[in-house]
Design a protein around this motif. Structure first.
Motif, PDB file in Angstrom:
ATOM      1  N   GLN A 282     -42.424  27.272   5.835  1.00 38.77           N
ATOM      2  CA  GLN A 282     -41.732  26.623   4.727  1.00 38.77           C
ATOM      3  C   GLN A 282     -42.486  26.935   3.434  1.00 38.77           C
ATOM      4  O   GLN A 282     -43.658  26.608   3.300  1.00 38.77           O
ATOM      5  CB  GLN A 282     -41.686  25.103   4.935  1.00 38.77           C
ATOM      6  CG  GLN A 282     -40.809  24.660   6.073  1.00 38.77           C
ATOM      7  CD  GLN A 282     -39.339  24.879   5.790  1.00 38.77           C
ATOM      8  OE1 GLN A 282     -38.884  24.800   4.656  1.00 38.77           O
ATOM      9  NE2 GLN A 282     -38.589  25.156   6.832  1.00 38.77           N
ATOM     10  N   ASN A 283     -41.820  27.586   2.523  1.00 40.71           N
ATOM     11  CA  ASN A 283     -42.415  27.924   1.234  1.00 40.71           C
ATOM     12  C   ASN A 283     -41.308  28.025   0.190  1.00 40.71           C
ATOM     13  O   ASN A 283     -41.071  29.088  -0.378  1.00 40.71           O
ATOM     14  CB  ASN A 283     -43.188  29.250   1.340  1.00 40.71           C
ATOM     15  CG  ASN A 283     -43.977  29.535   0.083  1.00 40.71           C
ATOM     16  OD1 ASN A 283     -44.308  28.636  -0.661  1.00 40.71           O
ATOM     17  ND2 ASN A 283     -44.270  30.798  -0.151  1.00 40.71           N
ATOM     18  N   PRO A 284     -40.632  26.890  -0.073  1.00 38.14           N
ATOM     19  CA  PRO A 284     -39.555  26.955  -1.056  1.00 38.14           C
ATOM     20  C   PRO A 284     -40.099  27.326  -2.437  1.00 38.14           C
ATOM     21  O   PRO A 284     -41.267  27.103  -2.728  1.00 38.14           O
ATOM     22  CB  PRO A 284     -38.971  25.541  -1.046  1.00 38.14           C
ATOM     23  CG  PRO A 284     -39.965  24.694  -0.365  1.00 38.14           C
ATOM     24  CD  PRO A 284     -40.830  25.570   0.461  1.00 38.14           C
ATOM     25  N   LYS A 285     -39.255  27.919  -3.248  1.00 38.18           N
ATOM     26  CA  LYS A 285     -39.673  28.315  -4.589  1.00 38.18           C
ATOM     27  C   LYS A 285     -40.070  27.064  -5.367  1.00 38.18           C
ATOM     28  O   LYS A 285     -39.289  26.135  -5.524  1.00 38.18           O
ATOM     29  CB  LYS A 285     -38.560  29.080  -5.286  1.00 38.18           C
ATOM     30  CG  LYS A 285     -38.307  30.402  -4.599  1.00 38.18           C
ATOM     31  CD  LYS A 285     -37.203  31.192  -5.226  1.00 38.18           C
ATOM     32  CE  LYS A 285     -37.047  32.485  -4.433  1.00 38.18           C
ATOM     33  NZ  LYS A 285     -35.932  33.267  -4.804  1.00 38.18           N
ATOM     34  N   ASN A 286     -41.331  27.052  -5.816  1.00 39.99           N
ATOM     35  CA  ASN A 286     -41.890  25.885  -6.491  1.00 39.99           C
ATOM     36  C   ASN A 286     -43.081  26.361  -7.310  1.00 39.99           C
ATOM     37  O   ASN A 286     -44.157  26.574  -6.776  1.00 39.99           O
ATOM     38  CB  ASN A 286     -42.317  24.853  -5.435  1.00 39.99           C
ATOM     39  CG  ASN A 286     -43.002  23.644  -6.027  1.00 39.99           C
ATOM     40  OD1 ASN A 286     -43.230  23.568  -7.221  1.00 39.99           O
ATOM     41  ND2 ASN A 286     -43.338  22.711  -5.170  1.00 39.99           N
ATOM     42  N   ASP A 287     -42.904  26.526  -8.599  1.00 41.49           N
ATOM     43  CA  ASP A 287     -43.970  27.073  -9.436  1.00 41.49           C
ATOM     44  C   ASP A 287     -45.208  26.182  -9.475  1.00 41.49           C
ATOM     45  O   ASP A 287     -46.323  26.673  -9.455  1.00 41.49           O
ATOM     46  CB  ASP A 287     -43.468  27.312 -10.861  1.00 41.49           C
ATOM     47  CG  ASP A 287     -42.457  28.451 -10.920  1.00 41.49           C
ATOM     48  OD1 ASP A 287     -42.479  29.308 -10.014  1.00 41.49           O
ATOM     49  OD2 ASP A 287     -41.655  28.475 -11.859  1.00 41.49           O
ATOM     50  N   LYS A 288     -45.032  24.876  -9.514  1.00 34.88           N
ATOM     51  CA  LYS A 288     -46.178  23.978  -9.664  1.00 34.88           C
ATOM     52  C   LYS A 288     -46.911  23.731  -8.350  1.00 34.88           C
ATOM     53  O   LYS A 288     -48.127  23.706  -8.313  1.00 34.88           O
ATOM     54  CB  LYS A 288     -45.738  22.643 -10.264  1.00 34.88           C
ATOM     55  CG  LYS A 288     -45.323  22.762 -11.702  1.00 34.88           C
ATOM     56  CD  LYS A 288     -45.033  21.415 -12.291  1.00 34.88           C
ATOM     57  CE  LYS A 288     -44.647  21.586 -13.755  1.00 34.88           C
ATOM     58  NZ  LYS A 288     -44.403  20.319 -14.394  1.00 34.88           N
ATOM     59  N   GLY A 289     -46.191  23.537  -7.252  1.00 29.12           N
ATOM     60  CA  GLY A 289     -46.829  23.182  -5.992  1.00 29.12           C
ATOM     61  C   GLY A 289     -46.948  24.322  -5.008  1.00 29.12           C
ATOM     62  O   GLY A 289     -47.229  24.103  -3.841  1.00 29.12           O
ATOM     63  N   TRP A 290     -46.774  25.551  -5.495  1.00 28.20           N
ATOM     64  CA  TRP A 290     -46.733  26.711  -4.614  1.00 28.20           C
ATOM     65  C   TRP A 290     -48.000  26.867  -3.794  1.00 28.20           C
ATOM     66  O   TRP A 290     -47.944  27.044  -2.583  1.00 28.20           O
ATOM     67  CB  TRP A 290     -46.475  27.958  -5.455  1.00 28.20           C
ATOM     68  CG  TRP A 290     -46.382  29.195  -4.659  1.00 28.20           C
ATOM     69  CD1 TRP A 290     -45.287  29.638  -3.978  1.00 28.20           C
ATOM     70  CD2 TRP A 290     -47.406  30.144  -4.410  1.00 28.20           C
ATOM     71  NE1 TRP A 290     -45.568  30.814  -3.343  1.00 28.20           N
ATOM     72  CE2 TRP A 290     -46.875  31.148  -3.587  1.00 28.20           C
ATOM     73  CE3 TRP A 290     -48.728  30.252  -4.805  1.00 28.20           C
ATOM     74  CZ2 TRP A 290     -47.617  32.234  -3.165  1.00 28.20           C
ATOM     75  CZ3 TRP A 290     -49.468  31.334  -4.384  1.00 28.20           C
ATOM     76  CH2 TRP A 290     -48.902  32.307  -3.569  1.00 28.20           C
ATOM     77  N   GLU A 291     -49.166  26.806  -4.406  1.00 27.37           N
ATOM     78  CA  GLU A 291     -50.429  27.009  -3.694  1.00 27.37           C
ATOM     79  C   GLU A 291     -50.634  25.940  -2.630  1.00 27.37           C
ATOM     80  O   GLU A 291     -51.099  26.222  -1.529  1.00 27.37           O
ATOM     81  CB  GLU A 291     -51.603  27.026  -4.682  1.00 27.37           C
ATOM     82  CG  GLU A 291     -52.895  27.528  -4.087  1.00 27.37           C
ATOM     83  CD  GLU A 291     -52.892  29.013  -3.756  1.00 27.37           C
ATOM     84  OE1 GLU A 291     -53.547  29.387  -2.761  1.00 27.37           O
ATOM     85  OE2 GLU A 291     -52.260  29.808  -4.469  1.00 27.37           O
ATOM     86  N   ASN A 292     -50.255  24.694  -2.940  1.00 28.63           N
ATOM     87  CA  ASN A 292     -50.371  23.620  -1.947  1.00 28.63           C
ATOM     88  C   ASN A 292     -49.447  23.860  -0.761  1.00 28.63           C
ATOM     89  O   ASN A 292     -49.808  23.575   0.380  1.00 28.63           O
ATOM     90  CB  ASN A 292     -50.065  22.260  -2.582  1.00 28.63           C
ATOM     91  CG  ASN A 292     -51.163  21.812  -3.525  1.00 28.63           C
ATOM     92  OD1 ASN A 292     -52.315  22.229  -3.398  1.00 28.63           O
ATOM     93  ND2 ASN A 292     -50.806  20.982  -4.491  1.00 28.63           N
ATOM     94  N   GLN A 293     -48.250  24.366  -1.026  1.00 28.17           N
ATOM     95  CA  GLN A 293     -47.312  24.677   0.067  1.00 28.17           C
ATOM     96  C   GLN A 293     -47.901  25.724   1.002  1.00 28.17           C
ATOM     97  O   GLN A 293     -47.833  25.585   2.222  1.00 28.17           O
ATOM     98  CB  GLN A 293     -45.992  25.222  -0.498  1.00 28.17           C
ATOM     99  CG  GLN A 293     -45.156  24.203  -1.188  1.00 28.17           C
ATOM    100  CD  GLN A 293     -43.928  24.800  -1.850  1.00 28.17           C
ATOM    101  OE1 GLN A 293     -43.151  24.063  -2.374  1.00 28.17           O
ATOM    102  NE2 GLN A 293     -43.739  26.105  -1.854  1.00 28.17           N
ATOM    103  N   ILE A 294     -48.474  26.768   0.422  1.00 22.89           N
ATOM    104  CA  ILE A 294     -49.072  27.842   1.230  1.00 22.89           C
ATOM    105  C   ILE A 294     -50.256  27.297   2.023  1.00 22.89           C
ATOM    106  O   ILE A 294     -50.414  27.600   3.204  1.00 22.89           O
ATOM    107  CB  ILE A 294     -49.501  29.027   0.339  1.00 22.89           C
ATOM    108  CG1 ILE A 294     -48.274  29.761  -0.176  1.00 22.89           C
ATOM    109  CG2 ILE A 294     -50.420  29.989   1.073  1.00 22.89           C
ATOM    110  CD1 ILE A 294     -47.520  30.538   0.877  1.00 22.89           C
ATOM    111  N   GLU A 295     -51.088  26.508   1.390  1.00 24.12           N
ATOM    112  CA  GLU A 295     -52.244  25.925   2.080  1.00 24.12           C
ATOM    113  C   GLU A 295     -51.793  25.042   3.246  1.00 24.12           C
ATOM    114  O   GLU A 295     -52.326  25.140   4.352  1.00 24.12           O
ATOM    115  CB  GLU A 295     -53.096  25.107   1.114  1.00 24.12           C
ATOM    116  CG  GLU A 295     -54.311  24.492   1.772  1.00 24.12           C
ATOM    117  CD  GLU A 295     -55.175  23.706   0.806  1.00 24.12           C
ATOM    118  OE1 GLU A 295     -56.269  23.283   1.237  1.00 24.12           O
ATOM    119  OE2 GLU A 295     -54.773  23.496  -0.354  1.00 24.12           O
ATOM    120  N   ASN A 296     -50.807  24.196   3.008  1.00 20.78           N
ATOM    121  CA  ASN A 296     -50.288  23.342   4.082  1.00 20.78           C
ATOM    122  C   ASN A 296     -49.692  24.174   5.215  1.00 20.78           C
ATOM    123  O   ASN A 296     -49.897  23.867   6.392  1.00 20.78           O
ATOM    124  CB  ASN A 296     -49.245  22.365   3.540  1.00 20.78           C
ATOM    125  CG  ASN A 296     -49.856  21.302   2.659  1.00 20.78           C
ATOM    126  OD1 ASN A 296     -51.046  21.013   2.753  1.00 20.78           O
ATOM    127  ND2 ASN A 296     -49.055  20.726   1.776  1.00 20.78           N
TER     128      ASN A 296
END
Length: 174
Positions: free
Chosen positions: A144-158
């Motif tokens: 899961q890595n929806p397009k999200n400019d602000k929380g992108w790095e957190n999504q990848i880390e999770n």
């Protein structure tokens, strides 16, 4: 019983493949690779919940196509640069003729007794990735890595942490 698994991250630039590998290395191996991630290295898995039999993680870092000038061919990559490990994380682009490189990667990894699994990202699903999903995979996964400019790095880390936990659980079962 020994089970070797190779995962191929599928996506073009800015999908999150390199950041995913950095976070996975940090989570499983305790190594901070956030400034620069070198290519084709084996890391010792030190996660406290990892079973003893899950010892090594190999990461390619860059997509195989990005360094094809150095690698020359997929076959030469595996003969010269690839290193055997319990878990291998490779990476490929998805556009154009990249599907041919992926097909070769799967075949070579199967000949080396690896189970080969695809990892797709939700922010990069298209006709190319749909065609790639039809290849001879042992399994397919979607991060899961929806397009999200602000929380992108957190999504990848999770996503990397969840994937790391999955690897640990799988290795306990085998």
């Amino acid at each position: 019983m020994i089970k070797k698994t190779a995962y191929i991250l599928i996506g073009d630039d800015k999908t999150g493949k390199t950041s995913f590998q950095k976070h996975l290395i940090h989570y499983l191996c305790g190594i901070d690779k956030f400034s620069k991630l070198n290519t084709n290295l084996i890391h010792s898995i030190t996660h406290p919940e990892s079973p003893r039999k899950l010892k090594t993680l190999f990461t390619i870092n860059r997509s195989i196509q990005e360094k094809m000038g150095e690698y020359k061919s997929v076959e030469n990559y595996f003969n010269t640069y690839f290193k055997d490990a319990d878990i291998c994380v490779l990476s490929s682009h998805s556009h154009g003729k990249c599907i041919n490189d992926i097909e070769k990667m799967i075949s070579i990894l199967h000949s080396k007794y690896y189970n080969v699994e695809a990892i797709f990202f939700t922010n990069h699903q298209n006709q190319n990735t749909s065609e790639i999903s039809k290849l001879n995979w042992d399994s397919k996964n979607i991060i899961q890595n929806p397009k999200n400019d602000k929380g992108w790095e957190n999504q990848i880390e999770n996503g990397a942490k969840l994937f790391g936990d999955l690897l640990i659980r799988y290795s306990r079962m085998n």
